[in-house]
Design an enzyme around this catalytic site. Structure first.
Site, mmCIF file in Angstrom:
data_model
loop_
_atom_site.group_PDB
_atom_site.id
_atom_site.type_symbol
_atom_site.label_atom_id
_atom_site.label_comp_id
_atom_site.label_asym_id
_atom_site.label_seq_id
_atom_site.Cartn_x
_atom_site.Cartn_y
_atom_site.Cartn_z
ATOM 1 N N GLU A 95 14.113 62.391 49.289
ATOM 2 C CA GLU A 95 15.313 62.177 50.104
ATOM 3 C C GLU A 95 15.988 60.852 49.786
ATOM 4 O O GLU A 95 17.221 60.753 49.736
ATOM 5 C CB GLU A 95 14.943 62.222 51.598
ATOM 6 N N LEU A 124 -10.264 73.122 27.856
ATOM 7 C CA LEU A 124 -9.834 72.973 29.254
ATOM 8 C C LEU A 124 -8.661 72.003 29.415
ATOM 9 O O LEU A 124 -8.563 71.279 30.403
ATOM 10 C CB LEU A 124 -11.009 72.526 30.144
#
Length: 361
Positions: free
Chosen positions: A49, A201
């Protein structure tokens, strides 16, 4: 695309760099035109914001703020967003969901209304909740949100009789998994996955930000991870959780770049509940569990799995010894099975992706 759709997209685009904070998107609109946008940045930076206000192309007085999450009212690393919104002259705030943080949860909305700002509950609540699902659990329980991910054949197998699993799912499905890794704080596997597959991974999808690699976690009770494993050669952190393992083996793994932590439980096995608490203490909010079947079975038994993402490939494997995705002591009656809610079914290439959240009793 609606203004809230745009805010949702902004929030989704930054999930992989904001943990342990929630990813938020914000859009400022004035006279039917977007004048400012913001999205959550790394912890300690301005919230979405505030960025939207500061980067507005014109005066924000009388504008409407669309935000995916209730603006914060508490003092953290940064000042409360509601104070800046009130001071800015924004006349209306439309939000998708309340902040699940117990110290906010409606307080931000109340402060905005008390200041004379019009506040409205907008749409896209399900999308907004999914974006912050890990944060929601972590902020309330201080343990990570765990997602069980696996690929299986149409007859429910994850390997052949000989233990081969490459590749059950399509390339597109595997690229999707890389995106899941990019948006997770950590990826977890059991030691058998390391011994059988020797995986990397890592997130290797070029569409993602490869600088944000997840922490790699191996549940390895007896410190059997080979020193030449590919996982130890990757950038970023490899965390190996052991039980009462041999000190010499642990020291060797440490010298080869791993962080070794002992969390013993019953029968010289790793205590997964305490492991979850340890990860929470490290501000790890989300864990993608990629196998194997014994680890997944134990996590289900300990009620630590929150979400399931299953890729079902149109293949028939068969075989008496071929493995299924979840292996544990099982249940006596179907009514005792783990069930999913909010189930989604999508198609990726020829695979079917089924996802949903574990129903808690």
């Amino acid at each position: 695309m609606s203004y809230m759709d745009r805010a949702i997209k902004l929030a989704k685009d930054n999930i992989n760099c904001v943990s342990p904070n929630p990813s938020v998107g914000a859009v400022l609109v004035k006279d039917g035109t977007i004048i400012g946008e913001g999205q959550t940045q790394i912890p300690g930076s301005s919230h979405a914001e505030i960025i939207a206000i500061n980067e507005a192309k014109e005066n924000v007085i009388g504008s409407t703020l669309y935000t995916t999450l209730e603006p914060c009212s508490n003092v953290g690393r940064t000042p409360p967003c509601v104070d800046a919104i009130i001071k800015s002259g924004i006349s209306k705030v439309i939000y998708s969901i309340l902040d699940p943080n117990p110290i906010v949860n409606g307080e931000g909305i109340s402060k905005l209304r008390d200041s004379g700002i019009e506040v409205e509950l907008g749409d896209k609540s399900s999308e907004a909740k999914e974006i912050i699902e890990a944060y929601s659990k972590f902020i309330n329980y201080k343990i990570p949100f765990m997602t069980a991910k696996y690929a299986m054949s149409l007859d429910g197998k994850i390997t052949t009789d000989t233990g081969k699993s490459k590749w059950i799912s399509s390339l597109d499905s595997r690229m999707y998994v890389h995106s899941m890794r990019a948006n997770s704080d950590a990826v977890m596997v059991g030691i058998n996955t390391i011994l059988n597959d020797n995986p990397l991974l890592s997130n290797r999808n070029e569409l993602n930000n490869n600088l944000n690699q997840p922490i790699r976690i191996i549940i390895d009770s007896n410190a059997r991870t080979p020193l030449n494993s590919k996982i130890l050669k990757q950038d970023g952190e490899t965390l190996i959780i052991v039980a009462n393992a041999n000190k010499e083996a642990c020291d060797a793994l440490s010298r080869n770049g791993a962080k070794v932590v002992s969390i013993p439980g019953k029968n010289d096995k790793v205590d997964l509940v305490n492991t979850s608490k340890y990860l929470g203490d490290r501000n790890i909010t989300s864990v993608l569990v990629e196998g194997g079947s014994i680890l997944l079975g134990s996590l289900f038994e300990d009620h630590l799995i929150d979400k399931v993402v299953a890729f079902v490939s149109p293949k028939i494997i068969g075989g008496i010894k071929s493995k299924s995705p979840v292996v544990n002591k099982g249940i006596d009656f179907i009514e005792n099975s783990s069930s999913l809610k909010d189930v989604k079914v999508n198609q990726i290439n020829d695979d079917v992706l089924i996802s949903g959240y574990i129903v808690r009793s």
